[in-house]
Design a protein around this motif. Structure first.
Motif, PDB file in Angstrom:
ATOM      1  N   TYR A  86      36.593  36.312  31.893  1.00 52.06           N
ATOM      2  CA  TYR A  86      36.196  35.198  32.749  1.00 52.06           C
ATOM      3  C   TYR A  86      37.327  34.190  32.864  1.00 52.06           C
ATOM      4  O   TYR A  86      38.131  34.043  31.940  1.00 52.06           O
ATOM      5  N   SER A  99      35.517  36.299  37.390  1.00 51.93           N
ATOM      6  CA  SER A  99      35.699  37.270  36.317  1.00 51.93           C
ATOM      7  C   SER A  99      36.388  38.484  36.915  1.00 51.93           C
ATOM      8  O   SER A  99      36.238  38.792  38.100  1.00 51.93           O
ATOM      9  N   PHE A 123      34.944  39.191  40.555  1.00 47.34           N
ATOM     10  CA  PHE A 123      33.554  38.768  40.707  1.00 47.34           C
ATOM     11  C   PHE A 123      33.468  37.250  40.665  1.00 47.34           C
ATOM     12  O   PHE A 123      34.281  36.596  40.019  1.00 47.34           O
ATOM     13  N   ASP A 125      30.055  34.617  40.016  1.00 42.76           N
ATOM     14  CA  ASP A 125      28.617  34.625  39.722  1.00 42.76           C
ATOM     15  C   ASP A 125      28.076  36.055  39.609  1.00 42.76           C
ATOM     16  O   ASP A 125      27.018  36.378  40.142  1.00 42.76           O
ATOM     17  N   ASP A 126      28.828  36.919  38.962  1.00 48.52           N
ATOM     18  CA  ASP A 126      28.460  38.326  38.746  1.00 48.52           C
ATOM     19  C   ASP A 126      28.290  39.127  40.041  1.00 48.52           C
ATOM     20  O   ASP A 126      27.729  40.214  40.040  1.00 48.52           O
TER      21      ASP A 126
END
Length: 144
Positions: A86, A99, A123, A125-126
């Motif tokens: 991250y 990330s 990525f 927020d995932d």
């Protein structure tokens, strides 16, 4: 090893989930040296990257690369195959939480220069925002 002036070529490709593709290709002069077994590559970003006023340092270990940007934009991102790292990308406008999951990494450096190839997914927020390929070539800067 002494710090030396090198020609750095960076080629990057970003493929977005909708299929769009962005490419970057630029060359700059920077510094290159080895300290305690790790290689360091330092250069100033330019208008070509949209990050004027940013100094980038790459620390290259055996199987890990750390990107550190300082200046008008700041970020510290680690790349290591199979590991999700991250980071926060900070500008005067906003902070973006990112990330990176590195799929492939090839490091071919010697005191004379060489290359680094990275393939990773980015990525926020995932949610995957892009698949990226980055190729960095280092050559001794020969006087013209």
């Amino acid at each position: 090893m002494l710090r030396k002036s090198v020609l750095i070529q960076v080629k990057g490709t970003q493929v977005y989930p909708d299929g769009r593709e962005d490419k970057q290709d630029f060359q700059t002069i920077g510094s290159f040296y080895k300290r305690q077994g790790d290689y360091y590559i330092i250069y100033q970003e330019s208008e070509a990257t949209g990050m004027t006023g940013v100094s980038t340092t790459l620390r290259v270990e055996k199987n890990k690369l750390t990107l550190n940007r300082m200046g008008s934009a700041e970020q510290r991102q680690i790349f290591e195959p199979g590991v999700l790292y991250y980071s926060t990308y900070v500008t005067s406008f906003a902070s973006i939480y990112l990330s990176a999951l590195t799929e492939e990494m090839e490091i071919g450096l010697t005191e004379l220069g060489g290359h680094i190839t990275l393939k990773y997914n980015l990525f926020t927020d995932d949610e995957k925002i892009s698949q990226n390929t980055l190729m960095i070539m280092i050559k001794e800067d020969t006087p013209q």
